[in-house]
Scaffold this motif. Structure first.
Motif, PDB file in Angstrom:
ATOM      1  N   PRO A  83       9.858  15.818  45.591  1.00  0.00           N
ATOM      2  CA  PRO A  83       8.586  15.519  46.718  1.00  0.00           C
ATOM      3  C   PRO A  83       7.228  15.626  45.856  1.00  0.00           C
ATOM      4  O   PRO A  83       6.869  16.281  44.400  1.00  0.00           O
ATOM      5  N   PHE A  84       6.072  14.851  46.296  1.00  0.00           N
ATOM      6  CA  PHE A  84       5.067  14.599  45.061  1.00  0.00           C
ATOM      7  C   PHE A  84       3.925  14.433  46.123  1.00  0.00           C
ATOM      8  O   PHE A  84       4.043  14.218  47.259  1.00  0.00           O
ATOM      9  N   THR A  85       2.664  14.222  45.973  1.00  0.00           N
ATOM     10  CA  THR A  85       1.125  14.435  46.056  1.00  0.00           C
ATOM     11  C   THR A  85       0.740  12.825  45.862  1.00  0.00           C
ATOM     12  O   THR A  85       0.665  12.586  44.148  1.00  0.00           O
ATOM     13  N   PHE A  86       0.017  11.569  46.102  1.00  0.00           N
ATOM     14  CA  PHE A  86      -1.027  11.577  45.050  1.00  0.00           C
ATOM     15  C   PHE A  86      -2.505  10.761  46.824  1.00  0.00           C
ATOM     16  O   PHE A  86      -2.398  11.228  48.057  1.00  0.00           O
ATOM     17  N   GLU A  87      -3.543  10.386  46.012  1.00  0.00           N
ATOM     18  CA  GLU A  87      -4.762  10.279  46.981  1.00  0.00           C
ATOM     19  C   GLU A  87      -4.553   8.671  46.774  1.00  0.00           C
ATOM     20  O   GLU A  87      -4.612   7.892  46.057  1.00  0.00           O
ATOM     21  N   ILE A  88      -5.225   8.143  48.112  1.00  0.00           N
ATOM     22  CA  ILE A  88      -5.136   6.525  48.546  1.00  0.00           C
ATOM     23  C   ILE A  88      -7.398   7.213  48.320  1.00  0.00           C
ATOM     24  O   ILE A  88      -8.116   7.326  49.063  1.00  0.00           O
ATOM     25  N   PHE A 110     -11.016   5.525  48.817  1.00  0.00           N
ATOM     26  CA  PHE A 110     -11.624   4.651  50.071  1.00  0.00           C
ATOM     27  C   PHE A 110     -12.740   3.774  48.707  1.00  0.00           C
ATOM     28  O   PHE A 110     -13.296   4.868  48.235  1.00  0.00           O
ATOM     29  N   PRO A 111     -13.565   2.775  48.472  1.00  0.00           N
ATOM     30  CA  PRO A 111     -12.876   1.777  49.110  1.00  0.00           C
ATOM     31  C   PRO A 111     -11.959   0.983  48.552  1.00  0.00           C
ATOM     32  O   PRO A 111     -11.031   0.033  49.046  1.00  0.00           O
ATOM     33  N   GLY A 112     -11.359   1.787  47.133  1.00  0.00           N
ATOM     34  CA  GLY A 112     -10.822   0.458  46.678  1.00  0.00           C
ATOM     35  C   GLY A 112      -9.182   0.571  46.958  1.00  0.00           C
ATOM     36  O   GLY A 112      -8.306  -0.198  46.728  1.00  0.00           O
ATOM     37  N   PHE A 113      -8.621   1.725  47.382  1.00  0.00           N
ATOM     38  CA  PHE A 113      -7.407   2.043  47.886  1.00  0.00           C
ATOM     39  C   PHE A 113      -6.600   2.200  47.077  1.00  0.00           C
ATOM     40  O   PHE A 113      -4.909   2.187  46.782  1.00  0.00           O
ATOM     41  N   ASN A 114      -6.588   2.225  45.124  1.00  0.00           N
ATOM     42  CA  ASN A 114      -5.579   2.112  44.478  1.00  0.00           C
ATOM     43  C   ASN A 114      -5.325   4.214  44.605  1.00  0.00           C
ATOM     44  O   ASN A 114      -6.280   4.730  44.331  1.00  0.00           O
ATOM     45  N   PRO A 115      -3.897   3.856  45.027  1.00  0.00           N
ATOM     46  CA  PRO A 115      -3.705   5.442  44.573  1.00  0.00           C
ATOM     47  C   PRO A 115      -3.413   6.367  42.890  1.00  0.00           C
ATOM     48  O   PRO A 115      -3.232   4.888  41.933  1.00  0.00           O
ATOM     49  N   SER A 116      -4.061   7.079  43.348  1.00  0.00           N
ATOM     50  CA  SER A 116      -4.148   8.202  42.074  1.00  0.00           C
ATOM     51  C   SER A 116      -2.509   7.779  41.457  1.00  0.00           C
ATOM     52  O   SER A 116      -2.847   8.612  39.555  1.00  0.00           O
ATOM     53  N   ARG A 117      -1.601   7.794  41.604  1.00  0.00           N
ATOM     54  CA  ARG A 117      -0.808   7.636  41.283  1.00  0.00           C
ATOM     55  C   ARG A 117       0.659   6.144  40.990  1.00  0.00           C
ATOM     56  O   ARG A 117       0.501   6.169  42.089  1.00  0.00           O
ATOM     57  N   VAL A 118       0.755   5.325  40.019  1.00  0.00           N
ATOM     58  CA  VAL A 118       1.307   4.045  40.566  1.00  0.00           C
ATOM     59  C   VAL A 118       2.671   4.529  39.626  1.00  0.00           C
ATOM     60  O   VAL A 118       2.236   4.848  38.131  1.00  0.00           O
ATOM     61  N   ASP A 119       4.220   3.783  39.583  1.00  0.00           N
ATOM     62  CA  ASP A 119       4.230   3.601  37.881  1.00  0.00           C
ATOM     63  C   ASP A 119       4.438   2.229  38.504  1.00  0.00           C
ATOM     64  O   ASP A 119       4.810   1.251  36.895  1.00  0.00           O
ATOM     65  N   ILE A 148       1.364   0.986  47.917  1.00  0.00           N
ATOM     66  CA  ILE A 148       0.402   0.462  48.660  1.00  0.00           C
ATOM     67  C   ILE A 148       0.300  -1.301  48.316  1.00  0.00           C
ATOM     68  O   ILE A 148       0.293  -1.438  47.368  1.00  0.00           O
ATOM     69  N   SER A 149       0.460  -1.799  49.247  1.00  0.00           N
ATOM     70  CA  SER A 149      -0.149  -3.459  49.282  1.00  0.00           C
ATOM     71  C   SER A 149      -1.307  -3.157  50.125  1.00  0.00           C
ATOM     72  O   SER A 149      -1.491  -3.373  50.734  1.00  0.00           O
TER      73      SER A 149
END
Length: 123
Positions: A5-10, A12-21, A71-72
């Motif tokens: 399990p994990f968490t990430f932030e989204i 605003f306004p860019g919506f780029n998640p704090s964790r990305v693979d 996120i799309s």
């Protein structure tokens, strides 16, 4: 890729998640043949190979019951009378789930089975 399990932030306004693979950027050229008005497509492409959408993927194991995360961001615009859209995809494991939640704006989600049956949901 983790199966924990994990968490990430989204943010605003860019919506780029704090964790990305994986980060995917799709341009107009990547969606050749997707739009019904090829004349409008070719005219737009001649002017600029615009970015239509971006996907920020968070990799998860592709196993039955897993929920894929990402996120799309689909940018506003039209080719002829059709709004910008994503390329679409199928999961390698068909029983892998995906959840869609509209964070900003509005649109439609078109879902298709491997047999070609579609359904449309407003977001």
């Amino acid at each position: 890729m983790s199966d924990q399990p994990f968490t990430f932030e989204i943010p605003f306004p860019g919506f780029n998640p704090s964790r990305v693979d994986n980060h995917i950027v799709r341009h107009l050229t990547d969606l050749g043949g997707q739009f019904s008005d090829q004349t409008a497509y070719n005219q737009m492409l001649a002017a600029e190979d615009r970015i239509l959408y971006e996907v920020y993927e968070i990799k998860r194991p592709e196993v039955v019951g897993e929920i894929l995360m990402g996120i799309s961001i689909v940018y506003p615009g039209k080719v002829g009378n059709e709004f910008f859209m994503t390329k679409g995809h199928f999961h390698s494991v068909l029983d892998t789930a995906e959840m869609y939640y509209c964070l900003h704006g509005e649109g439609y989600m078109v879902m298709e089975t491997p047999e070609g049956k579609t359904s449309i949901e407003a977001l």
